[in-house]
Design an enzyme around this catalytic site. Structure first.
Site, mmCIF file in Angstrom:
data_model
loop_
_atom_site.group_PDB
_atom_site.id
_atom_site.type_symbol
_atom_site.label_atom_id
_atom_site.label_comp_id
_atom_site.label_asym_id
_atom_site.label_seq_id
_atom_site.Cartn_x
_atom_site.Cartn_y
_atom_site.Cartn_z
ATOM 1 N N PHE A 134 66.417 52.835 28.291
ATOM 2 C CA PHE A 134 65.212 53.647 28.147
ATOM 3 C C PHE A 134 64.095 52.748 27.647
ATOM 4 O O PHE A 134 64.245 52.055 26.629
ATOM 5 C CB PHE A 134 65.417 54.806 27.175
ATOM 6 C CG PHE A 134 64.179 55.641 26.985
ATOM 7 C CD1 PHE A 134 63.844 56.608 27.911
ATOM 8 C CD2 PHE A 134 63.344 55.439 25.900
ATOM 9 C CE1 PHE A 134 62.689 57.374 27.762
ATOM 10 C CE2 PHE A 134 62.188 56.192 25.738
ATOM 11 C CZ PHE A 134 61.860 57.161 26.672
ATOM 12 N N ASP A 235 64.256 44.614 24.156
ATOM 13 C CA ASP A 235 63.570 45.833 23.734
ATOM 14 C C ASP A 235 64.225 46.313 22.439
ATOM 15 O O ASP A 235 65.306 46.900 22.452
ATOM 16 C CB ASP A 235 63.676 46.896 24.827
ATOM 17 C CG ASP A 235 62.902 48.162 24.495
ATOM 18 O OD1 ASP A 235 62.633 48.385 23.290
ATOM 19 O OD2 ASP A 235 62.581 48.928 25.415
ATOM 20 N N LYS A 264 58.546 52.131 16.678
ATOM 21 C CA LYS A 264 59.264 53.103 15.862
ATOM 22 C C LYS A 264 59.205 52.794 14.367
ATOM 23 O O LYS A 264 58.216 53.079 13.709
ATOM 24 C CB LYS A 264 60.704 53.263 16.366
ATOM 25 C CG LYS A 264 60.786 53.995 17.721
ATOM 26 C CD LYS A 264 62.199 54.362 18.063
ATOM 27 C CE LYS A 264 62.295 55.075 19.418
ATOM 28 N NZ LYS A 264 61.745 56.441 19.410
#
Length: 423
Positions: A134, A235, A264
């Site tokens: 994702f 990532d 995040k």
């Protein structure tokens, strides 16, 4: 009219909601809703508040920044804190080489910019990602993401020159050797490796199910990239900042990526994302080619400095390992009582449990969701994930109090036992 009715009338249904809890306040690992009910938060806003809701040092840093200035746009009037945070990330990220950093606002934006930088540096256009990965909801993010529902449905054609290979998950019959063979087959049948700018990988897949990339696979990937002049992008949007028991998940590997994306938990709940990489690669785009009006907002930058300080001063990497060990031990003790359990995994405090139907032996999203709903009714917020939706991931703040953590484990155990008995 209830809040849910108002939400349904005012907000696009495309904004899905895991719960119908409307937050009123939060502190560390706990959330209280508008009706005053307390919940233990094992979601952390999807791995955002690793340092807990409203950590005092983060709040103090933000308040101090609010008293100075809130926005200038770094590309117009720069500020020292942006430079200092870049220096800190350049030093903290894996790789014994000169690095540079840019700041943007979201994880998807970080991924988009990593692709731009890789293409500018190599003069190539193709990107390889992995099934189950994702990488965001922008168009390039969707193209890279290895899951159709719900991320790609109804949005038309995706950007071209994006290819996918299977991620090694032995539990689902995909070995490291098979993944590497698939990459070689991709080079032979679909895309010349000399046209590939980068391979992007999550060291631990997030939405895909919390599957860790084996050390041998990451090493082989690095060798493959070096052989063909391809850049390796890690990532770390969900894995970064102590979640896996080290500052970054790539610290578990013997090799370093050329570029790394972060977001995040970088700023403890304030919007901030970053790309850090080899200095010469990061300098490939010309002036003005990178940036964004809110990129590196001073409030997020101030929060991020406090987050990095808290991780070190409170030894959160070690704390993550301790909490993850306690969680996995408790889950392991339930294997005989909950036959739906097929796997318990994850480094540090980035843990997950996977469920299959006991009769069909197939992945059971229904069982995972039952556990989630029972736990929610008991006051524990959980998230599911995985390509099959049959995984529960655990993302509590790493700062969770011992007593609250023990309470959460009791709720989790009771919820799993009730779900299994009720089948």
């Amino acid at each position: 009219m209830t809040l849910t009715d108002r939400k349904n009338a005012a907000i696009s249904r495309g904004v899905g909601m895991t719960t119908q809890i409307y937050a009123d306040r939060a502190e560390n690992s706990e959330i209280w809703d508008k009706e005053g009910r307390r919940y233990i938060d094992f979601a952390s806003g999807i791995a955002v508040v690793n340092t807990g809701h409203r950590h005092p040092r983060v709040i103090d840093a933000v308040k101090a920044q609010l008293d100075r200035f809130t926005h200038t746009c770094h590309q117009v009037v720069p500020y020292e804190n942006y430079v200092h945070l870049a220096e800190r990330l350049n030093a903290l990220t894996p790789g014994d080489f000169a690095k540079k950093t840019i700041f943007v606002t979201t994880g998807a934006e970080a991924v988009e910019n990593a692709v731009k930088i890789a293409r500018a540096a190599t003069g190539r256009s193709a990107i390889i990602a992995f099934g189950g990965g994702f990488h965001g909801r922008t168009f390039m993010g969707m193209a890279l993401t290895g899951k159709v529902v719900p991320y790609k449905v109804g949005f038309g054609s995706m950007p071209g020159d994006v290819f996918h290979a299977p991620f090694p998950v032995p539990l689902h019959g995909v070995t490291v050797e098979q993944s590497l063979a698939a990459l070689k087959k991709l080079f032979a049948a679909d895309v010349d490796p000399q046209r590939v700018a980068a391979i992007i990988i999550e060291p631990v897949q997030g939405e895909g199910g919390f599957y860790s990339a084996p050390v041998s696979f990451m090493k082989a990937l690095r060798e493959l990239c070096d052989q063909h002049g391809i850049l390796l992008i890690a990532d770390e949007v969900q894995t970064g900042f102590a979640r896996t028991g080290k500052m970054f998940a790539m610290d578990h590997h013997e090799v370093a990526p050329d570029l790394m994306t972060m977001a995040k938990s970088l700023a403890g709940g304030f919007p901030l994302a970053a790309v850090t990489g080899r200095a010469e690669i990061m300098d490939a785009p010309g002036p003005g080619g990178l940036g964004g009006t809110y990129g590196g907002n001073p409030i997020g930058i101030a929060a991020a400095h406090a987050v990095l300080d808290v991780i070190v001063d409170e030894d959160l990497c070690n704390r993550a390992n301790q909490l993850g060990s306690r969680l996995k031990q408790r889950l392991e003790s339930l294997r005989d009582k909950v036959p739906e359990i097929v796997d318990i995994r994850g480094p540090g405090f980035m843990n997950a449990i996977e469920f299959n139907d006991v009769t069909t032996k197939l992945p059971s999203a229904d069982f995972a969701n039952r556990v989630r709903l029972i736990a929610l009714d008991k006051g524990l917020i959980l998230l599911t994930c995985g390509v099959h939706g049959n995984v529960i991931r655990f993302l509590s703040p790493i700062t969770i109090q011992d007593g609250v953590f023990s309470e959460a484990l009791d709720i989790l155990e009771a919820s799993m036992l009730k779900a299994s008995a009720g089948k």
